[in-house]
Scaffold this motif. Structure first.
Motif, PDB file in Angstrom:
ATOM      1  N   ASP A   1       2.287  -4.376 -14.758  1.00 16.31           N
ATOM      2  CA  ASP A   1       2.240  -4.949 -13.269  1.00 16.31           C
ATOM      3  C   ASP A   1       1.367  -5.767 -13.185  1.00 16.31           C
ATOM      4  OD1 ASP A   1       2.327  -5.595 -10.639  1.00 16.31           O
ATOM      5  OD2 ASP A   1       1.836  -3.450  -9.886  1.00 16.31           O
ATOM      6  N   TRP A   2       1.656  -7.100 -13.487  1.00 14.02           N
ATOM      7  CA  TRP A   2       0.672  -8.247 -13.564  1.00 14.02           C
ATOM      8  C   TRP A   2      -0.112  -8.569 -12.203  1.00 14.02           C
ATOM      9  CZ3 TRP A   2      -0.935  -9.765 -17.929  1.00 14.02           C
ATOM     10  CH2 TRP A   2      -0.240  -9.264 -18.968  1.00 14.02           C
ATOM     11  N   ASN A   3       0.603  -8.362 -11.042  1.00 18.19           N
ATOM     12  CA  ASN A   3      -0.239  -8.521  -9.752  1.00 18.19           C
ATOM     13  C   ASN A   3      -1.241  -7.400  -9.726  1.00 18.19           C
ATOM     14  OD1 ASN A   3       1.647 -10.520  -8.775  1.00 18.19           O
ATOM     15  ND2 ASN A   3       3.062  -9.031  -8.077  1.00 18.19           N
ATOM     16  N   ALA A   4      -1.132  -6.356  -9.982  1.00 19.72           N
ATOM     17  CA  ALA A   4      -2.170  -5.185  -9.915  1.00 19.72           C
ATOM     18  C   ALA A   4      -3.212  -5.643 -11.134  1.00 19.72           C
ATOM     19  CB  ALA A   4      -1.390  -3.823 -10.310  1.00 19.72           C
ATOM     20  N   PHE A   5      -2.818  -5.897 -12.365  1.00 18.01           N
ATOM     21  CA  PHE A   5      -3.910  -6.601 -13.042  1.00 18.01           C
ATOM     22  C   PHE A   5      -4.712  -7.538 -12.538  1.00 18.01           C
ATOM     23  CE2 PHE A   5      -5.229  -9.446 -16.648  1.00 18.01           C
ATOM     24  CZ  PHE A   5      -5.838  -8.370 -17.429  1.00 18.01           C
ATOM     25  N   LEU A   6      -3.993  -8.697 -11.988  1.00 24.91           N
ATOM     26  CA  LEU A   6      -4.784  -9.864 -11.530  1.00 24.91           C
ATOM     27  C   LEU A   6      -5.551  -9.321 -10.267  1.00 24.91           C
ATOM     28  CD1 LEU A   6      -5.073 -12.913 -11.387  1.00 24.91           C
ATOM     29  CD2 LEU A   6      -3.092 -12.969  -9.973  1.00 24.91           C
ATOM     30  N   LEU A   7      -5.167  -8.484  -9.368  1.00 27.33           N
ATOM     31  CA  LEU A   7      -6.025  -7.949  -8.323  1.00 27.33           C
ATOM     32  C   LEU A   7      -7.238  -6.997  -8.924  1.00 27.33           C
ATOM     33  CD1 LEU A   7      -6.105  -7.258  -5.101  1.00 27.33           C
ATOM     34  CD2 LEU A   7      -5.011  -5.243  -5.645  1.00 27.33           C
ATOM     35  N   VAL A   8      -7.348  -6.454  -9.932  1.00 25.52           N
ATOM     36  CA  VAL A   8      -8.485  -5.615 -10.548  1.00 25.52           C
ATOM     37  C   VAL A   8      -9.207  -6.756 -11.060  1.00 25.52           C
ATOM     38  CG1 VAL A   8      -8.889  -4.271 -12.283  1.00 25.52           C
ATOM     39  CG2 VAL A   8      -7.105  -3.510 -10.618  1.00 25.52           C
ATOM     40  N   PHE A   9      -8.754  -7.753 -11.824  1.00 26.05           N
ATOM     41  CA  PHE A   9      -9.562  -8.750 -12.547  1.00 26.05           C
ATOM     42  C   PHE A   9     -10.420  -9.500 -11.578  1.00 26.05           C
ATOM     43  CE2 PHE A   9      -9.902 -13.148 -13.793  1.00 26.05           C
ATOM     44  CZ  PHE A   9     -10.725 -12.898 -14.900  1.00 26.05           C
ATOM     45  N   VAL A  10      -9.621  -9.897 -10.237  1.00 28.42           N
ATOM     46  CA  VAL A  10     -10.396 -10.751  -9.162  1.00 28.42           C
ATOM     47  C   VAL A  10     -11.329 -10.002  -8.671  1.00 28.42           C
ATOM     48  CG1 VAL A  10      -9.940 -12.098  -7.152  1.00 28.42           C
ATOM     49  CG2 VAL A  10      -8.431 -12.398  -8.787  1.00 28.42           C
ATOM     50  N   ALA A  11     -11.181  -8.644  -8.401  1.00 25.68           N
ATOM     51  CA  ALA A  11     -12.072  -7.667  -7.688  1.00 25.68           C
ATOM     52  C   ALA A  11     -13.214  -7.439  -8.422  1.00 25.68           C
ATOM     53  CB  ALA A  11     -11.479  -6.405  -7.514  1.00 25.68           C
ATOM     54  N   ALA A  12     -13.102  -7.347  -9.888  1.00 30.71           N
ATOM     55  CA  ALA A  12     -13.864  -7.217 -10.689  1.00 30.71           C
ATOM     56  C   ALA A  12     -14.994  -8.517 -10.804  1.00 30.71           C
ATOM     57  CB  ALA A  12     -13.654  -6.864 -12.070  1.00 30.71           C
ATOM     58  N   LEU A  13     -14.356  -9.682 -10.875  1.00 28.91           N
ATOM     59  CA  LEU A  13     -15.053 -10.803 -11.204  1.00 28.91           C
ATOM     60  C   LEU A  13     -15.926 -11.251  -9.700  1.00 28.91           C
ATOM     61  CD1 LEU A  13     -15.564 -13.207 -12.872  1.00 28.91           C
ATOM     62  CD2 LEU A  13     -13.706 -14.432 -11.642  1.00 28.91           C
ATOM     63  N   VAL A  14     -15.157 -10.804  -8.574  1.00 28.87           N
ATOM     64  CA  VAL A  14     -15.966 -11.066  -7.328  1.00 28.87           C
ATOM     65  C   VAL A  14     -17.147 -10.377  -7.053  1.00 28.87           C
ATOM     66  CG1 VAL A  14     -15.771 -11.057  -4.786  1.00 28.87           C
ATOM     67  CG2 VAL A  14     -14.005 -12.182  -6.049  1.00 28.87           C
ATOM     68  N   GLY A  15     -16.946  -8.806  -7.381  1.00 26.19           N
ATOM     69  CA  GLY A  15     -17.944  -7.808  -7.287  1.00 26.19           C
ATOM     70  C   GLY A  15     -19.000  -8.076  -8.424  1.00 26.19           C
ATOM     71  N   ALA A  16     -18.905  -8.481  -9.611  1.00 25.75           N
ATOM     72  CA  ALA A  16     -19.815  -8.893 -10.384  1.00 25.75           C
ATOM     73  C   ALA A  16     -20.734  -9.969  -9.992  1.00 25.75           C
ATOM     74  CB  ALA A  16     -19.256  -9.180 -11.923  1.00 25.75           C
ATOM     75  N   CYS A  17     -19.918 -11.217  -9.485  1.00 29.92           N
ATOM     76  CA  CYS A  17     -20.741 -12.362  -9.124  1.00 29.92           C
ATOM     77  C   CYS A  17     -21.680 -11.916  -7.661  1.00 29.92           C
ATOM     78  CB  CYS A  17     -19.872 -13.539  -8.687  1.00 29.92           C
ATOM     79  SG  CYS A  17     -19.056 -14.124 -10.013  1.00 29.92           S
ATOM     80  N   ALA A  18     -20.894 -10.955  -6.836  1.00 28.13           N
ATOM     81  CA  ALA A  18     -21.807 -10.829  -5.659  1.00 28.13           C
ATOM     82  C   ALA A  18     -23.072 -10.016  -5.961  1.00 28.13           C
ATOM     83  CB  ALA A  18     -20.669  -9.953  -4.886  1.00 28.13           C
TER      84      ALA A  18
END
Length: 111
Positions: free
Chosen positions: A6-23
């Motif tokens: 499920d590439w949409n779920a993969f992309l969602l987790v990737f973006v959430a991890a990236l935003v969380g780490a940057c924050a």
């Protein structure tokens, strides 16, 4: 047997991890900057490590503490501005802690 990703779920987790780490890194950096601006530069005492890490001497530690105290005295900020910077620093650190705690809660409770 076929594997479906499920590439949409993969992309969602990737973006959430990236935003969380940057924050988390961003709020920590801003908090550390405000902490120094308030005249409370963190000085870490030397610790015993393996041979791979150089340990500062007591003399270097005293020199760093003296330099931090001198820099705090030369600050152009008023007492109120220093207090506001300190409150902002603690607020940023609290946001970091809240972000980490919410991530852990999502993993433990949401799983």
């Amino acid at each position: 047997m076929s594997v479906v990703i499920d590439w949409n779920a993969f992309l969602l987790v990737f973006v959430a991890a990236l935003v969380g780490a940057c924050a988390i890194v961003g709020f920590y950096a801003i908090g550390l900057r405000l902490l120094v601006r308030s005249g409370r530069a963190p000085v870490v005492s030397p610790a015993e490590f393996t041979d791979a890490i150089t340990v500062i001497t007591e003399k270097d530690l005293r020199r760093a503490e003296k330099k931090a105290a001198k820099a705090a005295k030369k600050s152009p900020l008023t007492a109120g501005e220093k207090r506001l910077a300190l409150v902002g620093a603690y607020g940023c650190f609290a946001l970091c802690a809240a972000a980490v705690a919410s991530g852990i809660a999502l993993i433990v409770i949401g799983h």
